[in-house]
Design a protein around this motif. Structure first.
Motif, PDB file in Angstrom:
ATOM      1  N   ARG A  22       0.823  -1.217   0.000  1.00 54.66           N
ATOM      2  CA  ARG A  22       0.000   0.000   0.000  1.00 54.66           C
ATOM      3  C   ARG A  22       0.858   1.268   0.000  1.00 54.66           C
ATOM      4  NH1 ARG A  22      -4.018  -0.826   4.039  1.00 54.66           N
ATOM      5  NH2 ARG A  22      -5.063  -2.068   2.483  1.00 54.66           N
ATOM      6  N   PRO A  23       1.885   1.392   0.851  1.00 57.69           N
ATOM      7  CA  PRO A  23       2.717   2.594   0.789  1.00 57.69           C
ATOM      8  C   PRO A  23       3.457   2.738  -0.543  1.00 57.69           C
ATOM      9  CG  PRO A  23       3.111   1.427   2.839  1.00 57.69           C
ATOM     10  CD  PRO A  23       2.239   0.556   2.005  1.00 57.69           C
ATOM     11  N   LEU A  24       3.878   1.620  -1.111  1.00 57.25           N
ATOM     12  CA  LEU A  24       4.558   1.670  -2.395  1.00 57.25           C
ATOM     13  C   LEU A  24       3.609   2.124  -3.495  1.00 57.25           C
ATOM     14  CD1 LEU A  24       7.216   1.189  -3.828  1.00 57.25           C
ATOM     15  CD2 LEU A  24       6.549  -1.185  -4.142  1.00 57.25           C
ATOM     16  N   MET A  25       2.380   1.630  -3.477  1.00 53.50           N
ATOM     17  CA  MET A  25       1.387   2.062  -4.458  1.00 53.50           C
ATOM     18  C   MET A  25       1.087   3.546  -4.293  1.00 53.50           C
ATOM     19  SD  MET A  25      -0.433   1.176  -6.985  1.00 53.50           S
ATOM     20  CE  MET A  25      -1.793   0.209  -7.508  1.00 53.50           C
ATOM     21  N   TYR A  26       1.020   4.021  -3.056  1.00 54.76           N
ATOM     22  CA  TYR A  26       0.777   5.438  -2.807  1.00 54.76           C
ATOM     23  C   TYR A  26       1.921   6.278  -3.372  1.00 54.76           C
ATOM     24  CZ  TYR A  26      -0.409   9.765  -0.444  1.00 54.76           C
ATOM     25  OH  TYR A  26      -0.730  11.068  -0.191  1.00 54.76           O
ATOM     26  N   LEU A  27       3.148   5.846  -3.141  1.00 53.61           N
ATOM     27  CA  LEU A  27       4.310   6.565  -3.662  1.00 53.61           C
ATOM     28  C   LEU A  27       4.283   6.627  -5.184  1.00 53.61           C
ATOM     29  CD1 LEU A  27       7.062   7.935  -3.233  1.00 53.61           C
ATOM     30  CD2 LEU A  27       8.076   5.655  -3.284  1.00 53.61           C
ATOM     31  N   ILE A  28       4.000   5.525  -5.825  1.00 53.94           N
ATOM     32  CA  ILE A  28       3.930   5.488  -7.287  1.00 53.94           C
ATOM     33  C   ILE A  28       2.823   6.406  -7.787  1.00 53.94           C
ATOM     34  CG2 ILE A  28       3.362   4.009  -9.256  1.00 53.94           C
ATOM     35  CD1 ILE A  28       4.771   1.723  -7.657  1.00 53.94           C
ATOM     36  N   ALA A  29       1.671   6.398  -7.131  1.00 51.58           N
ATOM     37  CA  ALA A  29       0.564   7.261  -7.533  1.00 51.58           C
ATOM     38  C   ALA A  29       0.911   8.738  -7.339  1.00 51.58           C
ATOM     39  CB  ALA A  29      -0.692   6.904  -6.749  1.00 51.58           C
ATOM     40  N   GLU A  50      -5.380  -2.327 -10.812  1.00 51.11           N
ATOM     41  CA  GLU A  50      -5.563  -2.752  -9.423  1.00 51.11           C
ATOM     42  C   GLU A  50      -5.739  -1.528  -8.514  1.00 51.11           C
ATOM     43  OE1 GLU A  50      -5.991  -5.846  -8.479  1.00 51.11           O
ATOM     44  OE2 GLU A  50      -5.532  -6.677 -10.437  1.00 51.11           O
ATOM     45  N   CYS A  51      -6.562  -0.607  -8.943  1.00 52.86           N
ATOM     46  CA  CYS A  51      -6.794   0.638  -8.218  1.00 52.86           C
ATOM     47  C   CYS A  51      -7.420   0.407  -6.844  1.00 52.86           C
ATOM     48  CB  CYS A  51      -7.677   1.536  -9.070  1.00 52.86           C
ATOM     49  SG  CYS A  51      -7.728   3.211  -8.505  1.00 52.86           S
ATOM     50  N   TRP A  52      -8.078  -0.711  -6.664  1.00 55.31           N
ATOM     51  CA  TRP A  52      -8.704  -0.997  -5.374  1.00 55.31           C
ATOM     52  C   TRP A  52      -7.671  -1.038  -4.256  1.00 55.31           C
ATOM     53  CZ3 TRP A  52      -7.089  -5.229  -2.705  1.00 55.31           C
ATOM     54  CH2 TRP A  52      -6.383  -6.198  -3.428  1.00 55.31           C
ATOM     55  N   TRP A  53      -6.451  -1.450  -4.584  1.00 57.52           N
ATOM     56  CA  TRP A  53      -5.389  -1.528  -3.573  1.00 57.52           C
ATOM     57  C   TRP A  53      -5.033  -0.130  -3.091  1.00 57.52           C
ATOM     58  CZ3 TRP A  53      -3.502  -5.624  -1.062  1.00 57.52           C
ATOM     59  CH2 TRP A  53      -2.326  -5.482  -0.335  1.00 57.52           C
ATOM     60  N   LEU A  54      -4.946   0.823  -4.026  1.00 55.49           N
ATOM     61  CA  LEU A  54      -4.638   2.208  -3.675  1.00 55.49           C
ATOM     62  C   LEU A  54      -5.785   2.841  -2.906  1.00 55.49           C
ATOM     63  CD1 LEU A  54      -2.843   4.760  -3.950  1.00 55.49           C
ATOM     64  CD2 LEU A  54      -3.998   5.189  -6.118  1.00 55.49           C
ATOM     65  N   THR A  55      -6.998   2.618  -3.348  1.00 55.11           N
ATOM     66  CA  THR A  55      -8.153   3.281  -2.751  1.00 55.11           C
ATOM     67  C   THR A  55      -8.678   2.577  -1.499  1.00 55.11           C
ATOM     68  OG1 THR A  55      -9.661   2.127  -4.259  1.00 55.11           O
ATOM     69  CG2 THR A  55      -8.864   4.292  -4.948  1.00 55.11           C
ATOM     70  N   SER A  56      -8.032   1.521  -1.069  1.00 52.74           N
ATOM     71  CA  SER A  56      -8.479   0.836   0.143  1.00 52.74           C
ATOM     72  C   SER A  56      -8.058   1.582   1.411  1.00 52.74           C
ATOM     73  CB  SER A  56      -7.964  -0.599   0.174  1.00 52.74           C
ATOM     74  OG  SER A  56      -6.559  -0.615   0.243  1.00 52.74           O
ATOM     75  N   SER A  57      -7.197   2.585   1.278  1.00 57.79           N
ATOM     76  CA  SER A  57      -6.844   3.425   2.424  1.00 57.79           C
ATOM     77  C   SER A  57      -7.415   4.822   2.193  1.00 57.79           C
ATOM     78  CB  SER A  57      -5.324   3.511   2.592  1.00 57.79           C
ATOM     79  OG  SER A  57      -4.748   4.273   1.557  1.00 57.79           O
ATOM     80  N   ASP A  58      -7.661   5.544   3.266  1.00 53.29           N
ATOM     81  CA  ASP A  58      -8.200   6.900   3.145  1.00 53.29           C
ATOM     82  C   ASP A  58      -7.235   7.820   2.407  1.00 53.29           C
ATOM     83  OD1 ASP A  58     -10.488   6.173   4.523  1.00 53.29           O
ATOM     84  OD2 ASP A  58      -9.709   6.856   6.458  1.00 53.29           O
ATOM     85  N   GLY A  60      -4.888   6.985   0.169  1.00 50.42           N
ATOM     86  CA  GLY A  60      -4.831   6.612  -1.243  1.00 50.42           C
ATOM     87  C   GLY A  60      -6.058   7.070  -2.001  1.00 50.42           C
ATOM     88  N   LEU A  61      -7.218   6.934  -1.381  1.00 48.84           N
ATOM     89  CA  LEU A  61      -8.457   7.392  -2.006  1.00 48.84           C
ATOM     90  C   LEU A  61      -8.422   8.900  -2.218  1.00 48.84           C
ATOM     91  CD1 LEU A  61     -11.301   6.823  -3.046  1.00 48.84           C
ATOM     92  CD2 LEU A  61     -12.106   7.043  -0.682  1.00 48.84           C
ATOM     93  N   GLU A  62      -7.959   9.635  -1.222  1.00 48.39           N
ATOM     94  CA  GLU A  62      -7.874  11.105  -1.339  1.00 48.39           C
ATOM     95  C   GLU A  62      -6.904  11.507  -2.450  1.00 48.39           C
ATOM     96  OE1 GLU A  62      -8.806  14.905  -0.982  1.00 48.39           O
ATOM     97  OE2 GLU A  62      -9.798  13.298   0.096  1.00 48.39           O
ATOM     98  N   LEU A  63      -5.771  10.838  -2.545  1.00 49.22           N
ATOM     99  CA  LEU A  63      -4.801  11.130  -3.602  1.00 49.22           C
ATOM    100  C   LEU A  63      -5.398  10.865  -4.980  1.00 49.22           C
ATOM    101  CD1 LEU A  63      -1.822  11.843  -4.373  1.00 49.22           C
ATOM    102  CD2 LEU A  63      -1.398   9.390  -4.334  1.00 49.22           C
ATOM    103  N   ARG A  69      -9.915  15.140  -9.737  1.00 43.90           N
ATOM    104  CA  ARG A  69     -10.504  16.479  -9.644  1.00 43.90           C
ATOM    105  C   ARG A  69      -9.624  17.542 -10.280  1.00 43.90           C
ATOM    106  NH1 ARG A  69     -11.762  15.414  -4.305  1.00 43.90           N
ATOM    107  NH2 ARG A  69      -9.780  16.333  -3.753  1.00 43.90           N
ATOM    108  N   ASP A  70      -8.345  17.549  -9.920  1.00 43.52           N
ATOM    109  CA  ASP A  70      -7.432  18.594 -10.377  1.00 43.52           C
ATOM    110  C   ASP A  70      -6.887  18.354 -11.769  1.00 43.52           C
ATOM    111  OD1 ASP A  70      -7.833  19.806  -7.973  1.00 43.52           O
ATOM    112  OD2 ASP A  70      -5.922  19.195  -7.096  1.00 43.52           O
ATOM    113  N   GLY A  71      -7.133  17.185 -12.299  1.00 48.06           N
ATOM    114  CA  GLY A  71      -6.617  16.865 -13.628  1.00 48.06           C
ATOM    115  C   GLY A  71      -7.094  17.826 -14.705  1.00 48.06           C
ATOM    116  N   ARG A  72      -8.335  18.246 -14.641  1.00 44.11           N
ATOM    117  CA  ARG A  72      -8.852  19.165 -15.666  1.00 44.11           C
ATOM    118  C   ARG A  72      -8.119  20.497 -15.639  1.00 44.11           C
ATOM    119  NH1 ARG A  72     -15.059  19.594 -14.910  1.00 44.11           N
ATOM    120  NH2 ARG A  72     -14.367  19.849 -12.781  1.00 44.11           N
TER     121      ARG A  72
END
Length: 78
Positions: A22-29, A50-58, A60-63, A69-72
């Motif tokens: 999970r921390p590694l996925m967060y870092l990559i994201a 495998e986005c569910w792994w990133l979004t399974s933490s608060d 990761g979901l916020e990131l 949101r900010d992509g546009r």
């Protein structure tokens, strides 16, 4: 040592994945977010598998939601 009290190899591997995955996925994201939004003159896309792994933490979901949101504003997409 009784066989029932020894950790199985599969369980040890799973615990390592949970601790590091999970921390590694967060870092990559987070790096992908910065890279995609860096150049406003070029359209950037971040693709996650495998986005569910990133979004399974608060966090990761916020990131992930922040990137969407900010992509546009930054000519980017996720």
């Amino acid at each position: 040592m009784p066989a029932s009290s020894r950790p199985s190899p599969a369980r040890t591997s799973l615990e390592f994945e949970k601790v590091l995955g999970r921390p590694l996925m967060y870092l990559i994201a987070a790096v992908a977010r910065e890279t995609v939004m860096k150049e406003k003159s070029e359209f950037g896309v971040a693709v996650f598998d495998e986005c569910w792994w990133l979004t399974s933490s608060d966090e990761g979901l916020e990131l992930f939601l922040e990137l969407m949101r900010d992509g546009r504003k930054h000519y980017a997409a996720a």
